[in-house]
Write a protein that holds these residues in place. Sequence first.
Motif, mmCIF file in Angstrom:
data_model
loop_
_atom_site.group_PDB
_atom_site.id
_atom_site.type_symbol
_atom_site.label_atom_id
_atom_site.label_comp_id
_atom_site.label_asym_id
_atom_site.label_seq_id
_atom_site.Cartn_x
_atom_site.Cartn_y
_atom_site.Cartn_z
ATOM 1 N N ILE A 60 -15.717 1.731 -0.591
ATOM 2 C CA ILE A 60 -14.628 1.056 0.113
ATOM 3 C C ILE A 60 -15.035 0.958 1.575
ATOM 4 N N GLU A 61 -15.754 -0.110 1.886
ATOM 5 C CA GLU A 61 -16.317 -0.257 3.225
ATOM 6 C C GLU A 61 -15.283 -0.619 4.272
ATOM 7 N N VAL A 62 -14.164 -1.189 3.859
ATOM 8 C CA VAL A 62 -13.151 -1.580 4.840
ATOM 9 C C VAL A 62 -12.621 -0.349 5.572
ATOM 10 N N LEU A 63 -12.614 0.802 4.918
ATOM 11 C CA LEU A 63 -12.130 2.025 5.566
ATOM 12 C C LEU A 63 -13.076 2.511 6.657
ATOM 13 N N ASP A 64 -14.366 2.167 6.549
ATOM 14 C CA ASP A 64 -15.331 2.584 7.572
ATOM 15 C C ASP A 64 -14.912 2.123 8.969
ATOM 16 N N SER A 65 -14.423 0.915 9.050
ATOM 17 C CA SER A 65 -14.056 0.382 10.364
ATOM 18 C C SER A 65 -12.672 0.845 10.820
ATOM 19 N N LEU A 66 -11.849 1.294 9.898
ATOM 20 C CA LEU A 66 -10.495 1.718 10.256
ATOM 21 C C LEU A 66 -10.405 3.187 10.651
ATOM 22 N N LEU A 67 -11.291 4.008 10.108
ATOM 23 C CA LEU A 67 -11.232 5.447 10.354
ATOM 24 C C LEU A 67 -12.256 5.866 11.400
ATOM 25 N N SER A 68 -12.014 7.017 11.982
ATOM 26 C CA SER A 68 -12.965 7.565 12.954
ATOM 27 C C SER A 68 -14.217 8.047 12.216
ATOM 28 N N GLU A 69 -15.265 8.311 12.991
ATOM 29 C CA GLU A 69 -16.515 8.784 12.394
ATOM 30 C C GLU A 69 -16.304 10.105 11.659
ATOM 31 N N ARG A 70 -15.533 10.996 12.278
ATOM 32 C CA ARG A 70 -15.255 12.298 11.656
ATOM 33 C C ARG A 70 -14.453 12.126 10.360
ATOM 34 N N ALA A 71 -13.432 11.263 10.383
ATOM 35 C CA ALA A 71 -12.625 11.024 9.182
ATOM 36 C C ALA A 71 -13.464 10.378 8.082
ATOM 37 N N ASN A 72 -14.360 9.473 8.453
ATOM 38 C CA ASN A 72 -15.250 8.850 7.463
ATOM 39 C C ASN A 72 -16.196 9.867 6.842
ATOM 40 N N ARG A 73 -16.669 10.806 7.667
ATOM 41 C CA ARG A 73 -17.559 11.843 7.156
ATOM 42 C C ARG A 73 -16.818 12.695 6.129
ATOM 43 N N TRP A 74 -15.572 13.076 6.449
ATOM 44 C CA TRP A 74 -14.769 13.876 5.513
ATOM 45 C C TRP A 74 -14.406 13.073 4.272
ATOM 46 N N ARG A 75 -14.108 11.802 4.454
ATOM 47 C CA ARG A 75 -13.810 10.932 3.310
ATOM 48 C C ARG A 75 -15.016 10.868 2.381
ATOM 49 N N GLY A 76 -16.193 10.757 2.956
ATOM 50 C CA GLY A 76 -17.419 10.731 2.159
ATOM 51 C C GLY A 76 -17.650 12.026 1.403
ATOM 52 N N VAL A 77 -17.435 13.152 2.084
ATOM 53 C CA VAL A 77 -17.634 14.456 1.439
ATOM 54 C C VAL A 77 -16.639 14.659 0.300
ATOM 55 N N VAL A 78 -15.373 14.382 0.567
ATOM 56 C CA VAL A 78 -14.346 14.543 -0.471
ATOM 57 C C VAL A 78 -14.620 13.583 -1.629
ATOM 58 N N GLY A 79 -14.995 12.351 -1.324
ATOM 59 C CA GLY A 79 -15.321 11.381 -2.370
ATOM 60 C C GLY A 79 -16.506 11.826 -3.207
ATOM 61 N N ASP A 80 -17.536 12.363 -2.542
ATOM 62 C CA ASP A 80 -18.715 12.851 -3.276
ATOM 63 C C ASP A 80 -18.368 14.046 -4.150
ATOM 64 N N ILE A 81 -17.554 14.944 -3.647
ATOM 65 C CA ILE A 81 -17.167 16.120 -4.439
ATOM 66 C C ILE A 81 -16.355 15.697 -5.665
#
Length: 170
Positions: free
Chosen positions: A79-100
């Motif tokens: 979901i690339e649209v969220l990359d531009s809406l969220l902060s870098e830190r929030a995107n990093r956490w989103r990625g980690v939670v998504g991967d888990i």
Amino acid sequence: MRKLWRQFSRAVTAINTLTGYLSGVLIVICSGVLVFEVVVRYWLNWPTDWEIEMSIMLLIVATFMSAAFTQASRGHVGIEVLDSLLSERANRWRGVVGDILSMAFCLFIAWHAWKFFHEAWADGKMSNTAWAPKLWPAYLFMALGMTMLSLQMLVQLGDQHLHAHREDEE
């Protein structure tokens, strides 16, 4: 410990790269089998009973064995649209939670695929078609593919963790 992790990471990535390319070869073989079927049925009027099922088996193997290769390059749907809406830190956490969560799902599927493989192997289960191939090879490659996909996600999570610690140390 980091050296051991890097070796594990390289080994998983190398295996997944190899199986990704071999999956491409299987797709080409599958195409050849289907072309053969069309030719012999249309021009030679030979009855065929194995080509479609063989193609299905090859595509099952190719699909599951290439999943980790695709994950290694982050080629799965995101979901690339969220990359531009969220902060870098929030995107990093989103990625980690998504991967888990993705890894947990893949481990669940892998566990059940290993159970299906064992059942098909132990009971000698076969397809209920005229060709009647054994089902255990398809289940084996499903289980291997999902296991390798889970390992690839583990490697990516571990690499992210090591990268974050390196940044904190600097």
